[in-house]
Design an enzyme around this catalytic site. Structure first.
Site, mmCIF file in Angstrom:
data_model
loop_
_atom_site.group_PDB
_atom_site.id
_atom_site.type_symbol
_atom_site.label_atom_id
_atom_site.label_comp_id
_atom_site.label_asym_id
_atom_site.label_seq_id
_atom_site.Cartn_x
_atom_site.Cartn_y
_atom_site.Cartn_z
ATOM 1 N N ARG A 207 -58.225 -68.420 32.188
ATOM 2 C CA ARG A 207 -59.338 -67.496 31.910
ATOM 3 C C ARG A 207 -58.823 -66.227 31.240
ATOM 4 O O ARG A 207 -57.713 -65.772 31.505
ATOM 5 C CB ARG A 207 -60.054 -67.091 33.209
ATOM 6 N N ARG B 257 -65.134 -57.610 40.334
ATOM 7 C CA ARG B 257 -65.053 -56.502 39.374
ATOM 8 C C ARG B 257 -66.193 -55.536 39.682
ATOM 9 O O ARG B 257 -67.135 -55.880 40.402
ATOM 10 C CB ARG B 257 -65.171 -57.011 37.935
ATOM 11 N N LYS C 229 -59.496 -58.629 35.139
ATOM 12 C CA LYS C 229 -59.575 -59.785 36.034
ATOM 13 C C LYS C 229 -58.261 -59.995 36.776
ATOM 14 O O LYS C 229 -58.245 -60.189 37.997
ATOM 15 C CB LYS C 229 -59.945 -61.030 35.235
ATOM 16 N N TYR D 168 -72.388 -24.350 23.016
ATOM 17 C CA TYR D 168 -73.529 -25.217 23.311
ATOM 18 C C TYR D 168 -73.555 -26.390 22.332
ATOM 19 O O TYR D 168 -72.926 -26.362 21.269
ATOM 20 C CB TYR D 168 -74.850 -24.446 23.237
ATOM 21 N N CYS E 261 -75.517 -28.544 15.979
ATOM 22 C CA CYS E 261 -76.937 -28.908 15.966
ATOM 23 C C CYS E 261 -77.197 -30.195 15.205
ATOM 24 O O CYS E 261 -78.341 -30.538 14.949
ATOM 25 C CB CYS E 261 -77.773 -27.769 15.374
ATOM 26 N N HIS F 274 -84.212 -40.277 6.662
ATOM 27 C CA HIS F 274 -85.321 -39.369 6.989
ATOM 28 C C HIS F 274 -86.126 -39.916 8.165
ATOM 29 O O HIS F 274 -86.451 -39.195 9.117
ATOM 30 C CB HIS F 274 -86.214 -39.198 5.752
ATOM 31 N N GLY G 79 -68.569 -63.180 29.116
ATOM 32 C CA GLY G 79 -69.014 -64.221 28.207
ATOM 33 C C GLY G 79 -68.501 -64.105 26.786
ATOM 34 O O GLY G 79 -68.823 -64.934 25.935
ATOM 35 N N MET H 240 -65.231 -64.079 25.747
ATOM 36 C CA MET H 240 -63.988 -64.807 25.450
ATOM 37 C C MET H 240 -64.006 -66.142 26.193
ATOM 38 O O MET H 240 -64.974 -66.483 26.860
ATOM 39 C CB MET H 240 -62.782 -63.940 25.806
ATOM 40 N N SER I 106 -73.344 -22.329 13.660
ATOM 41 C CA SER I 106 -73.877 -23.588 14.172
ATOM 42 C C SER I 106 -73.392 -24.689 13.237
ATOM 43 O O SER I 106 -73.652 -24.643 12.034
ATOM 44 C CB SER I 106 -75.408 -23.559 14.217
#
Length: 918
Positions: free
Chosen positions: A98, A342, A29, A887, A867, A458, A107, A109, A799
């Site tokens: 503020r 902002r 801000k 990957y 994985c 699970h 909202g 603080m 993996s």
């Protein structure tokens, strides 16, 4: 802190001294107020207290040395600019105080308005404005806000006094209260503060300012702020700035007002203003919802000059920030003032559209557009959601275990779920917790709801893999499986009643809730296409069925990183698996393995066909065998029930028939007496007890199964290779990677690899076909990671199974910690994030780095991937990129998330490299 340090450190900056690049120091801000000031926009003057001052306060419990002296200097400068003085009885200055952190926390603080009001400045405000009602309204607002936020008086106590006064005055709106009413409220508010706090309301503006600054600092450590930071992964260490700004008044009459505006629609992303305006009001009236605001067109009609200037500034700010802006403004007697701007919060759909549109308008590049979309937010676009416009009564909350929303009839066992789903009914499977034999019902259900378990239970893992919404650990639900019902608070839900779950938020509702179906928009496909052009990491899907594989490919998966063969052993295959486990002779065991070979071969052929030309990593059986059997407790209860009913049957009639009872157990076959059934179940209990382990996660599972139960892994390897030959013969291109799990010692891997090679050679020789393949291992134990160089002598790929690697590195049981102590660890900052959601880079990540480096030191072309569930977590994807993995693999519905996160990892790396050279 030494005096020298205190003297050298500045804690306060006028708006003219900052800019938007100083968010770390001034907070978002303060930095943006500075930016607007330096753009020459009409911003009420003020100053910002730095985030460093807040950090010192949070660490020490007190202000930094000299802070209030600096504040006094800047207050004097502000008074000179405004030509007014705090507390002046003839020309008073009022200010707002503020919060403003580096990252927007709307909202979360505290804010104080109209600071500087007292009995003396009240007179000056009346003289300044010529409006006694306005002045008393400003005074009562200040006492109410300051009393609540700074002095801790409950807000509802002030509201009760207001409601009582309105009732006595015969009015319904605050704005209808007259001067005498407001005078009385000022008096009663002060009396309330005295009663609740034992102190008088402070009159000294300097003391008011000191207390307000302290309240804002304290609000950084408030519960709602901490919860918000945990949810959004904002570090607690940042602290907040405090902005002290001259007040301008929107409640001076009909030529004044206040509003909030977005330069584009924050819900849809459409290039159209989304703005609201409230005449004769202050800012909190809009934010609090105390009054219903009007559309911005009302300002155009009442004050066209201010409207024209506002829309011009909105366009200027969007052009300057090159993004959608969120703006707060006030009109004071026809003069427009900008109070804040902002980068605006937006939905995932809006973020995608705005990014693509801004790129099309030439405002940003494709790379910037890719960075503008939060990868995690894409979950909103890939699953059904509760309709945000519907009124929904949430009766309980659990853990948001798998995204998406679902509505259906509550059912309490898997068989009922399968049966009713087959009849075309939508169902929600409700269980205390799920077990492997529930998988058929889980796949059949629209969603899964459990009262126990966490995000890696699970239920959660299977649901994510299947793309099913899931809410776990909803402890408020009291589930009674015998009565087939659950209660939550005053509500009782019986089987067949409609329930709704939101796996994004953990919300549970009763009755029909309208859903919004997802769709892959052209804009999203465009963003993902740009991401694919940028990223280095490949993205695969975790998939156990041809349907999952096809879904993964639809979402852009470049192969399967994990096909879990244990999921293929469930449903109608479970009796075969149990025969194999409980076989008393080698022939019985081989017969069951032969049956499994047939069905496994079909499974693999379907997956290879769906992923033709792309790699498929198949993990050989991993979980302990007892997971495929009923639990010993369940069997003991069944035996007790059977023995009770045998006693009843014997005493009642020798012609007692089992089918005439209502016992919720499997009915004995026509040829078996109750005694035979008891004997059968006792034999099964004996086998289950023999197989059960104290710590099954570290017991007879993974490669240990293959070694101890010869023929099991051999059957799976044969099924894989025969399926590949079959698919290749049909003209497709299978790409095979066989993964041996839970290896700790190289000799384990080598033994299983030799067995696999013998079978592979046999199948190739018999078929006359030859197909390329890799045999590798899953790194999920610390020892495997630390001896990776040795393992890589024979393993052709690694993996990383980061779910189990996290468990074994921390010594955590993922099924237990989330309900026991993880919340406390997160609250107290012992852990910053749940390590099962995002990779623990310092510990588990270090094991990945060691294994990757040592493995490639031995085998330069070693393929590396991940994985675990972390493969769909954006910060974990970024880490995998930095380590040099080839990957990541995740559930099909998270593939787009990983694609975008992998591209952002490249762009952030480039930005860091560029910063280092500048």
């Amino acid at each position: 802190m030494t005096p020298e340090t205190a003297t050298a450190t500045r804690y306060v900056y006028d708006f003219e001294e900052g800019n938007r690049g100083k968010k770390d120091l001034l907070g978002g801000k303060g930095a943006n107020l500075s930016e607007m000031t330096n753009l020459g926009l009409p911003v009420p003057p003020g100053f910002t207290i730095t985030t460093e001052a807040c950090r010192i306060y949070m660490e020490t419990g007190g202000f930094p040395d000299g802070l209030m002296d600096e504040v006094a200097t800047h207050v004097a400068s502000l008074e000179d600019k405004m030509g007014k003085r705090l507390g002046d009885p003839s020309n008073p200055l009022l200010v707002s105080v503020r919060s403003g952190a580096k990252f927007s926390m709307p909202g979360m603080m505290d804010t104080v308005l109209n600071l500087g009001m007292n009995d003396q400045s009240l007179k000056g405000l009346i003289e300044q404005s010529g409006n006694e009602r306005f002045a008393y309204d400003a005074y009562r607002r200040f006492i109410q806000m300051f009393g609540k936020i700074v002095m801790g008086v409950p807000g509802e106590d002030f509201e009760r006094l207001i409601e009582d006064r309105k009732h006595r005055a015969g009015v319904t709106e605050d704005t209808d209260l007259g001067v005498e009413d407001l005078k009385e409220l000022v008096t009663s508010f002060k009396a309330l503060v005295q009663e609740k706090t034992g102190t008088t309301f402070p009159d000294d503006p300097t003391e008011q300012l000191r207390l307000a600054i302290e309240a804002v600092f304290k609000s950084w450590g408030g519960e709602r702020a901490k919860i918000y930071r945990r949810q959004n992964r904002i570090p607690d260490s940042l602290g907040t700035g405090v902005n002290v700004q001259a007040i301008v008044f929107g409640n001076l009459g009909d030529d004044s007002g206040t509003g909030v505006a977005f330069t584009r629609d924050a819900s849809t992303g459409v290039k159209a203003y989304l703005a609201e305006y409230l005449p004769n009001a202050q800012g909190e009236d809009v934010v609090s919802g105390a009054r219903t605001p009007l559309q911005l067109d009302s300002l155009k009609e009442s004050d066209p000059a201010s409207y024209s200037k506002l829309t011009g500034i909105m366009a200027q700010l969007e052009d300057h920030y090159r993004d959608m802006c969120d703006i707060e403004f006030t009109v004071e007697k026809g003069k427009l003032w900008m109070l804040q701007t902002r980068i605006g919060k937006r939905t995932a759909a809006a973020a995608v559209k705005i990014a693509v549109d801004l790129q099309g308008e030439g405002a940003i590049s494709k790379e910037e557009a890719v960075l503008r979309v939060d990868p995690a937010s894409l979950d909103q676009l890939l699953h059904p959601q509760f309709d945000p416009s519907a009124g929904i009564e949430v009766v309980a909350r659990g853990l948001n275990a798998s995204p998406g929303a679902a509505v259906g009839a509550a059912v309490f066992d898997a068989k009922t779920a399968e049966k009713r789903a087959a009849e075309g009914e939508k169902v929600i499977l409700v269980r205390p917790m799920t077990e492997p034999e529930d998988v058929g019902g889980m796949y059949a259900a629209q969603g899964i709801l459990t009262s126990r378990g966490g995000k890696t239970s699970h239920a959660a893992v299977v649901a994510r893999g299947a793309g099913k919404p899931c809410v776990c650990g909803a402890e408020a639900l009291k589930i009674d499986l015998d009565r087939r019902e659950f209660t939550v608070g005053p509500h009782r839900v019986v089987e067949g009643d409609i329930v709704a779950i939101n796996g994004n938020t953990g919300e549970i509702a009763l009755g029909e809730v309208p859903l919004v179906e997802p769709e892959l928009s052209e804009d999203l496909l465009k963003i993902l296409g740009w991401a694919d052009d940028i990223r280095r990491l490949k993205v695969r899907a975790n998939a156990d069925t041809p349907e999952d594989a096809a879904k993964g490919r639809e979402f852009g998966a470049e192969g399967i990183g994990l096909a879990r063969t244990e999921h293929m052993f469930l449903g109608d295959r479970l009796p075969i698996v149990r025969r194999m486990i409980l076989a008393s002779t080698p022939d019985e065991e081989q017969s069951a393995l032969d049956e499994l070979l047939e069905v496994q071969r079909d499974d693999f052929a379907g997956i290879f066909t769906a992923m033709s030309g792309l790699p498929v990593t198949i993990r050989l059986l991993d979980p302990p065998l007892h997971e495929f059997l009923p639990s010993s407790k369940e069997l003991e209860l069944q035996i007790q029930s059977l023995e009770i009913y045998r006693s009843v049957a014997t005493s009642a009639s020798k012609h007692f028939h089992w089918e005439h009872t209502d016992i919720p157990l499997d009915s004995p076959s026509a040829t078996n007496s109750i005694a035979d059934e008891i004997a059968l179940k006792k034999g099964l209990l004996e086998s289950v007890t023999r197989l059960e382990e104290s710590n099954p996660m570290l017991g007879m599972r993974g490669v240990r199964l293959g070694i101890v139960k010869p023929g099991l892994y051999g059957m799976q390897v044969r099924a894989i290779i025969e399926a590949a030959v079959q698919v290749k013969t049909a003209g497709k291109e299978p790409v095979i990677e066989i993964m041996i799990p839970l290896v700790a010692v190289r000799e384990e891997f080598d033994m299983m690899k030799r067995e696999a090679l013998a079978i592979i050679d046999e199948v190739f020789a018999r078929s006359g076909q030859k197909i390329d393949y890799l045999i590798g291992t899953m790194i999920e134990l610390p020892r495997a990671a630390l001896t990776a160089g040795d393992l890589a002598e024979t393993a052709e790929f690694f993996s990383f199974g980061t779910n189990d690697l996290t468990q074994t590195a921390f010594g955590f049981s993922r099924d237990d910690i989330e309900g026991k102590f993880l919340p406390r660890y997160l609250e107290r900052g012992i852990l910053k994030v749940n390590p099962f959601e995002s990779i623990d880079q310092a510990g588990v990540g270090r094991l990945l780095e060691i294994a990757s480096k040592d493995g490639r030191g031995t085998r330069a072309d070693l393929k590396l991937g991940i994985c675990g569930e972390h493969g769909g977590d954006p910060s974990s994807v970024e880490f995998c990129h930095s380590v040099g993995l080839d990957y990541v693999s995740c559930s099909p519905f998270r593939v787009p998330v990983a694609r975008l996160a992998a591209a952002q990892a490249v762009l952030k790396e480039r930005d860091t490299a560029g910063s280092d050279t500048r």
